[in-house]
Design a protein around this motif. Sequence first.
Motif, PDB file in Angstrom:
ATOM      1  N   LYS A  66      -9.418  29.205   7.506  1.00  0.00           N
ATOM      2  CA  LYS A  66      -9.627  27.816   7.081  1.00  0.00           C
ATOM      3  C   LYS A  66      -8.383  27.000   7.388  1.00  0.00           C
ATOM      4  CE  LYS A  66     -12.816  29.092   3.357  1.00  0.00           C
ATOM      5  NZ  LYS A  66     -13.119  28.943   1.905  1.00  0.00           N
ATOM      6  N   TYR A  67      -8.518  25.667   7.294  1.00  0.00           N
ATOM      7  CA  TYR A  67      -7.381  24.781   7.549  1.00  0.00           C
ATOM      8  C   TYR A  67      -7.616  23.452   6.822  1.00  0.00           C
ATOM      9  CZ  TYR A  67     -10.485  22.312  10.742  1.00  0.00           C
ATOM     10  OH  TYR A  67     -11.537  21.604  11.267  1.00  0.00           O
ATOM     11  N   ASN A  68      -6.568  22.649   6.701  1.00  0.00           N
ATOM     12  CA  ASN A  68      -6.676  21.329   6.091  1.00  0.00           C
ATOM     13  C   ASN A  68      -5.547  20.454   6.611  1.00  0.00           C
ATOM     14  OD1 ASN A  68      -7.117  19.126   4.371  1.00  0.00           O
ATOM     15  ND2 ASN A  68      -5.739  19.983   2.835  1.00  0.00           N
ATOM     16  N   SER A  69      -5.892  19.314   7.178  1.00  0.00           N
ATOM     17  CA  SER A  69      -4.878  18.431   7.762  1.00  0.00           C
ATOM     18  C   SER A  69      -4.603  17.192   6.910  1.00  0.00           C
ATOM     19  CB  SER A  69      -5.321  17.988   9.163  1.00  0.00           C
ATOM     20  OG  SER A  69      -6.595  17.353   9.103  1.00  0.00           O
ATOM     21  N   GLU A  70      -5.240  17.090   5.730  1.00  0.00           N
ATOM     22  CA  GLU A  70      -5.112  15.892   4.905  1.00  0.00           C
ATOM     23  C   GLU A  70      -4.372  16.183   3.596  1.00  0.00           C
ATOM     24  OE1 GLU A  70      -6.126  13.040   6.070  1.00  0.00           O
ATOM     25  OE2 GLU A  70      -7.159  13.847   7.839  1.00  0.00           O
ATOM     26  N   THR A  83     -14.765  31.372  16.482  1.00  0.00           N
ATOM     27  CA  THR A  83     -13.308  31.315  16.432  1.00  0.00           C
ATOM     28  C   THR A  83     -12.826  32.163  15.256  1.00  0.00           C
ATOM     29  OG1 THR A  83     -13.151  29.399  14.935  1.00  0.00           O
ATOM     30  CG2 THR A  83     -13.362  28.931  17.300  1.00  0.00           C
ATOM     31  N   PHE A  84     -11.512  32.330  15.151  1.00  0.00           N
ATOM     32  CA  PHE A  84     -10.914  33.051  14.022  1.00  0.00           C
ATOM     33  C   PHE A  84      -9.492  32.544  13.828  1.00  0.00           C
ATOM     34  CE2 PHE A  84      -9.453  35.267  17.727  1.00  0.00           C
ATOM     35  CZ  PHE A  84      -8.192  35.736  17.414  1.00  0.00           C
ATOM     36  N   SER A  85      -8.954  32.740  12.628  1.00  0.00           N
ATOM     37  CA  SER A  85      -7.564  32.365  12.359  1.00  0.00           C
ATOM     38  C   SER A  85      -6.983  33.293  11.306  1.00  0.00           C
ATOM     39  CB  SER A  85      -7.464  30.917  11.873  1.00  0.00           C
ATOM     40  OG  SER A  85      -6.128  30.624  11.467  1.00  0.00           O
ATOM     41  N   ARG A  86      -5.827  33.870  11.593  1.00  0.00           N
ATOM     42  CA  ARG A  86      -5.114  34.723  10.646  1.00  0.00           C
ATOM     43  C   ARG A  86      -4.155  33.908   9.784  1.00  0.00           C
ATOM     44  NH1 ARG A  86      -1.488  37.690  12.780  1.00  0.00           N
ATOM     45  NH2 ARG A  86      -1.460  39.179  11.063  1.00  0.00           N
ATOM     46  N   ASP A  87      -3.941  32.639  10.145  1.00  0.00           N
ATOM     47  CA  ASP A  87      -2.915  31.833   9.487  1.00  0.00           C
ATOM     48  C   ASP A  87      -3.314  31.468   8.058  1.00  0.00           C
ATOM     49  OD1 ASP A  87      -1.711  31.979  11.924  1.00  0.00           O
ATOM     50  OD2 ASP A  87      -2.062  29.883  12.482  1.00  0.00           O
ATOM     51  N   ILE A  88      -2.381  31.565   7.140  1.00  0.00           N
ATOM     52  CA  ILE A  88      -2.548  31.091   5.775  1.00  0.00           C
ATOM     53  C   ILE A  88      -1.806  29.757   5.647  1.00  0.00           C
ATOM     54  CG2 ILE A  88      -2.011  31.554   3.354  1.00  0.00           C
ATOM     55  CD1 ILE A  88      -2.275  34.533   4.000  1.00  0.00           C
ATOM     56  N   GLY A  89      -2.479  28.761   5.066  1.00  0.00           N
ATOM     57  CA  GLY A  89      -1.868  27.440   4.967  1.00  0.00           C
ATOM     58  C   GLY A  89      -1.919  26.666   6.271  1.00  0.00           C
ATOM     59  N   ALA A  90      -2.921  26.928   7.106  1.00  0.00           N
ATOM     60  CA  ALA A  90      -3.031  26.227   8.397  1.00  0.00           C
ATOM     61  C   ALA A  90      -3.271  24.735   8.170  1.00  0.00           C
ATOM     62  CB  ALA A  90      -4.163  26.825   9.227  1.00  0.00           C
ATOM     63  N   ILE A  91      -2.619  23.892   8.978  1.00  0.00           N
ATOM     64  CA  ILE A  91      -2.675  22.445   8.767  1.00  0.00           C
ATOM     65  C   ILE A  91      -3.588  21.724   9.755  1.00  0.00           C
ATOM     66  CG2 ILE A  91      -0.391  22.419   7.724  1.00  0.00           C
ATOM     67  CD1 ILE A  91       0.696  21.300  10.361  1.00  0.00           C
ATOM     68  N   ASP A  92      -4.127  22.401  10.761  1.00  0.00           N
ATOM     69  CA  ASP A  92      -5.103  21.748  11.638  1.00  0.00           C
ATOM     70  C   ASP A  92      -5.943  22.800  12.351  1.00  0.00           C
ATOM     71  OD1 ASP A  92      -3.742  22.525  14.120  1.00  0.00           O
ATOM     72  OD2 ASP A  92      -2.293  20.961  13.646  1.00  0.00           O
ATOM     73  N   SER A  94      -6.163  23.664  15.320  1.00  0.00           N
ATOM     74  CA  SER A  94      -5.578  24.438  16.425  1.00  0.00           C
ATOM     75  C   SER A  94      -5.260  25.864  15.995  1.00  0.00           C
ATOM     76  CB  SER A  94      -4.304  23.757  16.937  1.00  0.00           C
ATOM     77  OG  SER A  94      -3.291  23.755  15.937  1.00  0.00           O
ATOM     78  N   ALA A  95      -5.240  26.116  14.683  1.00  0.00           N
ATOM     79  CA  ALA A  95      -5.027  27.483  14.195  1.00  0.00           C
ATOM     80  C   ALA A  95      -6.233  28.369  14.468  1.00  0.00           C
ATOM     81  CB  ALA A  95      -4.733  27.465  12.699  1.00  0.00           C
ATOM     82  N   CYS A  96      -7.396  27.767  14.712  1.00  0.00           N
ATOM     83  CA  CYS A  96      -8.630  28.527  14.963  1.00  0.00           C
ATOM     84  C   CYS A  96      -8.681  28.903  16.444  1.00  0.00           C
ATOM     85  CB  CYS A  96      -9.853  27.706  14.578  1.00  0.00           C
ATOM     86  SG  CYS A  96      -9.808  27.063  12.889  1.00  0.00           S
ATOM     87  N   LYS A  97      -8.513  30.179  16.736  1.00  0.00           N
ATOM     88  CA  LYS A  97      -8.455  30.661  18.111  1.00  0.00           C
ATOM     89  C   LYS A  97      -9.839  31.114  18.568  1.00  0.00           C
ATOM     90  CE  LYS A  97      -4.036  30.084  17.829  1.00  0.00           C
ATOM     91  NZ  LYS A  97      -3.442  28.836  18.363  1.00  0.00           N
ATOM     92  N   ALA A  98     -10.144  30.908  19.837  1.00  0.00           N
ATOM     93  CA  ALA A  98     -11.453  31.270  20.383  1.00  0.00           C
ATOM     94  C   ALA A  98     -11.623  32.786  20.440  1.00  0.00           C
ATOM     95  CB  ALA A  98     -11.622  30.664  21.773  1.00  0.00           C
ATOM     96  N   CYS A  99     -12.827  33.231  20.125  1.00  0.00           N
ATOM     97  CA  CYS A  99     -13.154  34.646  20.306  1.00  0.00           C
ATOM     98  C   CYS A  99     -13.109  34.995  21.793  1.00  0.00           C
ATOM     99  CB  CYS A  99     -14.562  34.928  19.768  1.00  0.00           C
ATOM    100  SG  CYS A  99     -14.681  35.010  17.969  1.00  0.00           S
ATOM    101  N   PRO A 100     -12.971  36.292  22.112  1.00  0.00           N
ATOM    102  CA  PRO A 100     -13.031  36.689  23.524  1.00  0.00           C
ATOM    103  C   PRO A 100     -14.335  36.228  24.178  1.00  0.00           C
ATOM    104  CG  PRO A 100     -12.250  38.503  22.164  1.00  0.00           C
ATOM    105  CD  PRO A 100     -12.709  37.429  21.226  1.00  0.00           C
ATOM    106  N   THR A 101     -14.313  36.039  25.479  1.00  0.00           N
ATOM    107  CA  THR A 101     -15.501  35.631  26.224  1.00  0.00           C
ATOM    108  C   THR A 101     -16.663  36.583  25.943  1.00  0.00           C
ATOM    109  OG1 THR A 101     -14.081  34.733  27.956  1.00  0.00           O
ATOM    110  CG2 THR A 101     -16.385  35.108  28.534  1.00  0.00           C
ATOM    111  N   ASN A 102     -17.855  36.030  25.793  1.00  0.00           N
ATOM    112  CA  ASN A 102     -19.092  36.790  25.556  1.00  0.00           C
ATOM    113  C   ASN A 102     -19.111  37.492  24.201  1.00  0.00           C
ATOM    114  OD1 ASN A 102     -20.218  36.155  28.156  1.00  0.00           O
ATOM    115  ND2 ASN A 102     -18.844  37.677  29.043  1.00  0.00           N
TER     116      ASN A 102
END
Length: 209
Positions: A66-70, A83-92, A94-102
């Motif tokens: 999850k993330y929050n920019s506000e 997508t997926f994100s390992r980041d805790i406290g993500a602010i936007d 861009s922390a959500c990374k694309a899954c591998p192709t297919n």
Amino acid sequence: PWDHVSSPLGSTRVENCSCSPGHRGETASSCMPCGPGQYKNFIGLGVMALNGSNTVRLCSQCEAGKYNSEFAQTNCSQCPRNTFSRDIGAIDSSACKACPTNSQSPESSSIRYNCTCNAGFTSDGGVIWGPDMTLFACRACAVGTFKDWTGQDICKECPKHASSLAAAPRLVDCTCIPGYFGANGTDCEACKPASFKPAAGPQLCSLCG
């Protein structure tokens, strides 16, 4: 500011006044907005934490996935599907990374392991031991196989005397090979003597002559 303060429904005492959702403070008169990457979804001073020998009140950090920019938010946005994100406290986002192709994942996925190969694709078996454990790639099911579900499993062989194109996502993509006949996705029978079938597919054999 008083718009940062609230109280439960039907409150009778000033002591019931506290920081509004999305705000935190040491007292009701010192409430401040939660920052980006944070949230608070209840009336109260905040989550209690230790800062050295002192107790402080904090907002919660956005969980992985999850993330929050506000400012002053009561919840965090979910990373979108695939997508997926390992980041805790993500602010936007861009922390959500694309899954591998297919491959694909549900919303709020927190590790790459949540990304699973699409139907018609299987894991190449590549595993690197690291923070995400499984750093795989998805490759197409081979000719003559299929896979009609998502996951890292191997592809299944087509029924007897049937074949398929690469990356077949359904059992019915397995069709009878030349010289054999039958419904798609089923075992195929050989053409009888004095008959033939030159092409792949479910069509019947033709008589000679």
